[in-house]
Enzyme design. Structure first.
Site, mmCIF file in Angstrom:
data_model
loop_
_atom_site.group_PDB
_atom_site.id
_atom_site.type_symbol
_atom_site.label_atom_id
_atom_site.label_comp_id
_atom_site.label_asym_id
_atom_site.label_seq_id
_atom_site.Cartn_x
_atom_site.Cartn_y
_atom_site.Cartn_z
ATOM 1 N N PHE A 152 0.810 -1.219 0.000
ATOM 2 C CA PHE A 152 0.000 0.000 0.000
ATOM 3 C C PHE A 152 0.840 1.264 0.000
ATOM 4 O O PHE A 152 0.372 2.325 -0.412
ATOM 5 C CB PHE A 152 -0.926 0.023 1.229
ATOM 6 C CG PHE A 152 -0.205 0.273 2.535
ATOM 7 C CD1 PHE A 152 0.107 1.554 2.944
ATOM 8 C CD2 PHE A 152 0.168 -0.785 3.357
ATOM 9 C CE1 PHE A 152 0.776 1.788 4.146
ATOM 10 C CE2 PHE A 152 0.841 -0.571 4.550
ATOM 11 C CZ PHE A 152 1.144 0.721 4.944
ATOM 12 N N LYS A 176 -1.182 -8.252 -8.458
ATOM 13 C CA LYS A 176 -2.097 -8.234 -7.321
ATOM 14 C C LYS A 176 -1.713 -7.030 -6.462
ATOM 15 O O LYS A 176 -0.828 -7.106 -5.625
ATOM 16 C CB LYS A 176 -1.981 -9.534 -6.512
ATOM 17 C CG LYS A 176 -3.233 -9.894 -5.686
ATOM 18 C CD LYS A 176 -3.619 -8.896 -4.600
ATOM 19 C CE LYS A 176 -2.704 -8.986 -3.395
ATOM 20 N NZ LYS A 176 -3.200 -8.035 -2.298
ATOM 21 N N ARG A 180 -5.625 -2.191 -0.113
ATOM 22 C CA ARG A 180 -5.782 -0.892 0.543
ATOM 23 C C ARG A 180 -5.618 0.276 -0.433
ATOM 24 O O ARG A 180 -6.120 1.367 -0.173
ATOM 25 C CB ARG A 180 -4.764 -0.762 1.680
ATOM 26 C CG ARG A 180 -4.969 -1.778 2.793
ATOM 27 C CD ARG A 180 -3.885 -1.653 3.840
ATOM 28 N NE ARG A 180 -4.112 -2.541 4.978
ATOM 29 C CZ ARG A 180 -3.341 -2.593 6.057
ATOM 30 N NH1 ARG A 180 -2.282 -1.805 6.132
ATOM 31 N NH2 ARG A 180 -3.611 -3.427 7.041
ATOM 32 N N CYS A 284 9.939 1.628 3.447
ATOM 33 C CA CYS A 284 10.984 0.702 3.872
ATOM 34 C C CYS A 284 12.361 1.345 3.903
ATOM 35 O O CYS A 284 13.314 0.727 4.378
ATOM 36 C CB CYS A 284 11.000 -0.534 2.968
ATOM 37 S SG CYS A 284 11.426 -0.177 1.257
#
Length: 483
Positions: A152, A176, A180, A284
Site C-alpha cells: 500500500f 495483485k 488498501r 521501507c
C-alpha cells in the site's frame, strides 16, 4: 447519495466484475470517506487472469524488442501527461502528502523510462572464436507469465518497478495490488492500454490471501516479485520457491542514521525529519533509528524535537501539510501500542505524537514521535513500526555506532552524517546494509541501480531494478555453432 463504485479486475484486456461476492471498502485515510469498494477475488478469477496472460505471451514474446520499447515510451509520455492526476490519486487512497505523492509518481515514471531502454538491456554476449571455426553466444529470452504482489505504501512506484520491465523483457504480467490502495493500479492499466499494450499482456486481480496463495502455487507463473512486511516476504519466498518459481521478496527494514560529532547539524536534522516522518514513516527506507555519536546527542535531540514541533499535520491535499495519516485505524492503534511499549521499557519519550490535535479528529493520524535513550534490544529498536516514530540511541564512537546498526535483523539502508573521509570509508566498509547514504536523507537508488537490501530485508538472489531486474525477468540460452 451517490453509490460507491466497486472496482473491477482487468483480465484479458477487459474490465471484469468479480463474482466472488466479497469486497472491502477503500477509505481515504485522512477523512474516512469511502472512495470505492475493492473485490476480494477468488482463485478462479486469478486462474482466468493467468490463462489470459499465458495466451497473450504466445504473441507478445514475438514482438520485436524495439516495438516493445516504443509502447513503453508512449506509456511514459501518458504518465507524464497525467502526473498531477496520478499524484492526487496516490494521496487520496494512501494518505501521503501531495508533494510526496508527486515525487512517487516521478520515481514510477523513471522506472518506465529505464524499461524503455530494453533494446540495450536485452543484448546478449558473443565470442566468435572459442575454438577453430566455432563461435558461442548468449541470448536473453522472457520467462513467460510472471506476477507481482505490491504494498500500500507506494501504489505507483512499486508496481512500476515490476510490470514495465517484465513486460519490456517480453513477459506477460499478473498484478495483485494492495487491497488498501487499488485505485492507482487500475489507472496504470488504463494508461498502458491507451499506450498500445495488447490485451492480456497486463492483468490485474484484486484480492487478499486466496489470490496471493494462488499466485505462489500456480504452475503457469514462472516468477514472483513481492514487496511487503518481513513475515509475509519470508512466506512468499519459501512458498513460491517450493513450487519452483524464481522469487524476489523485498521485506521490512530498521534503517539507522549515524550522526557524527563533526556533522552539519542543520542538514542532518532536516534530512532526518524528512526521512523519519515523510510519508508518515510508512516506507521501507524511512529512518527509524538515529545513532548519536559522542557529545552531539543532547543538541541533536533538542533540535529534532523543535523541528518536529513545527510539522503541520493534516490532509495531504491541504497546502503546507508535511505529515499525513497512516493507512488505517488499525495501524494507528498498533503505533500507539508501540509508543506505550517504548515508555514501559524505559525509553525517554521526548515528543508524544499521540497528543497532536489532529489525532483526535477524523482520519488516522499519529503525530511525529521521538524517543531518546533507546537501548538496542528494546522493542521499539527491534521491530519495524512503520509509522512516524523515531528512536535515538547514543554511542561513544563510530565503532559502537556501526556495531549497534549491524545488530539489527534488517539490512535495507543506513546513513551517516559527517565530513570525515576516514569515517565515511569505515562506514562504507563495515556497515551491514545494502543501500548507504552519506549526508543524504533517503539513499534509495534510481531505477537503473538495484534496490539492494539483504539479511531479513530481502529474500532471493536478484534484486528489483537495474541489471538485476533484467536478469530476474529473463532466461539465457547459450548457442554454440560450427561454421
Amino acid at each position: 447519495m451517490t453509490e460507491t463504485k466497486t472496482l473491477k479486475n482487468f483480465i484479458g484486456g477487459q474490465w471484469v466484475a468479480s463474482t466472488s461476492g466479497k469486497e472491502e471498502i477503500v477509505p481515504n485515510p485522512a477523512t474516512g470517506e469511502v472512495l470505492a469498494k475493492v473485490p476480494i477475488s477468488s482463485r478462479e478469477e486469478l486462474d482466468a487472469a493467468v490463462a489470459a496472460a499465458k495466451e497473450a505471451f504466445r504473441e507478445w514474446r514475438k514482438v520485436p524488442v524495439p516495438r516493445r520499447a516504443r509502447i513503453l515510451f508512449r506509456y511514459q509520455q501518458l504518465l507524464v501527461e497525467h502526473w498531477e492526476e496520478l499524484a492526487r490519486l496516490v494521496t487520496l487512497e494512501n494518505g501521503k502528502v501531495y508533494e510526496d505523492a508527486y515525487g512517487e509518481v516521478q520515481r514510477g515514471i523513471e522506472c518506465v523510462e529505464f524499461a524503455a531502454g530494453i533494446p540495450t538491456l536485452m543484448m546478449g554476449q558473443q565470442l566468435p572464436d572459442i575454438a577453430t571455426g566455432i563461435e558461442s553466444g548468449m541470448y536473453r529470452y522472457p520467462l513467460g507469465v510472471v506476477a507481482g504482489i505490491t504494498p500500500f505504501n507506494f501504489p505507483m512506484m512499486v508496481p512500476c518497478w515490476m510490470f514495465p520491465l517484465a513486460i519490456a523483457c517480453g513477459n506477460t504480467f499478473v498484478l495483485k495490488p494492495s487491497e488498501r490502495t487499488p485505485l492507482l493500479a487500475n489507472r496504470l492499466a488504463e494508461l498502458f492500454t491507451e499506450a498500445g499494450l495488447p490485451a492480456g499482456v497486463l492483468n490485474i486481480v484484486h484480492g487478499a490471501h486466496e489470490v496471493v496463495n494462488g499466485i505462489l502455487e500456480h504452475k503457469d507463473i514462472k516468477a514472483v516479485s513481492f514487496v511487503g512486511s518481513q513475515p509475509v516476504a519470508e512466506y512468499v519466498y519459501k512458498t513460491a520457491a517450493a513450487y519452483g518459481k524464481r522469487v524476489q521478496a523485498l521485506a521490512g527494514a530498521k534503517n539507522h542514521s549515524i550522526v557524527m560529532p563533526d556533522a552539519d547539524l542543520d542538514m542532518a536534522v532536516t534530512n532526518i525529519i524528512n526521512a523519519a516522518f515523510g510519508s508518515a514513516g510508512e516506507r521501507c527506507m524511512a529512518c527509524s533509528v538515529v545513532v548519536a555519536v559522542g557529545d552531539i546527542a543532547d543538541e541533536l535531540v533538542e533540535r529534532l524535537k523543535k523541528a518536529a514541533d513545527r510539522i503541520q499535520i493534516g490532509n495531504g491535499l491541504d497546502q503546507g501539510v508535511f505529515l499525513g495519516p497512516v493507512i488505517r485505524e488499525s495501524h494507528k492503534e498498533r503505533t500507539i501500542k508501540y509508543i506505550e511499549i517504548g515508555e514501559r521499557e524505559g525509553a525517554l519519550l521526548v515528543r508524544d505524537g499521540r497528543r497532536d490535535a489532529a489525532t483526535s479528529g477524523k482520519g488516522y493520524f499519529v503525530g511525529p514521535t521521538i524517543f531518546d535513550h533507546v537501548k538496542p534490544g528494546m522493542t521499539i529498536w527491534t521491530d519495524e513500526i512503520f509509522a512516524p516514530v523515531l528512536s535515538v540511541v547514543r554511542a561513544r564512537d563510530l565503532d559502537e555506532a556501526i556495531e549497534i546498526a549491524n545488530r539489527s535483523e534488517f539490512a535495507n539502508g543506513a546513513c551517516i552524517y559527517t565530513d570525515s573521509a576516514k569515517a565515511i570509508r569505515q562506514f562504507r566498509e563495515e556497515i551491514d546494509a545494502g543501500m548507504l547514504g552519506v549526508n543524504v536523507a533517503v539513499p534509495a537508488p534510481m531505477a537503473f541501480f538495484p534496490f539492494s537490501g539483504y539479511k531479513n530485508s530481502f529474500y532471493g538472489d536478484l534484486h528489483a531494478n537495474g541489471r538485476d531486474g533484467v536478469e530476474f525477468y529473463t532466461r539465457k540460452k547459450m548457442v554454440t555453432a560450427r561454421h
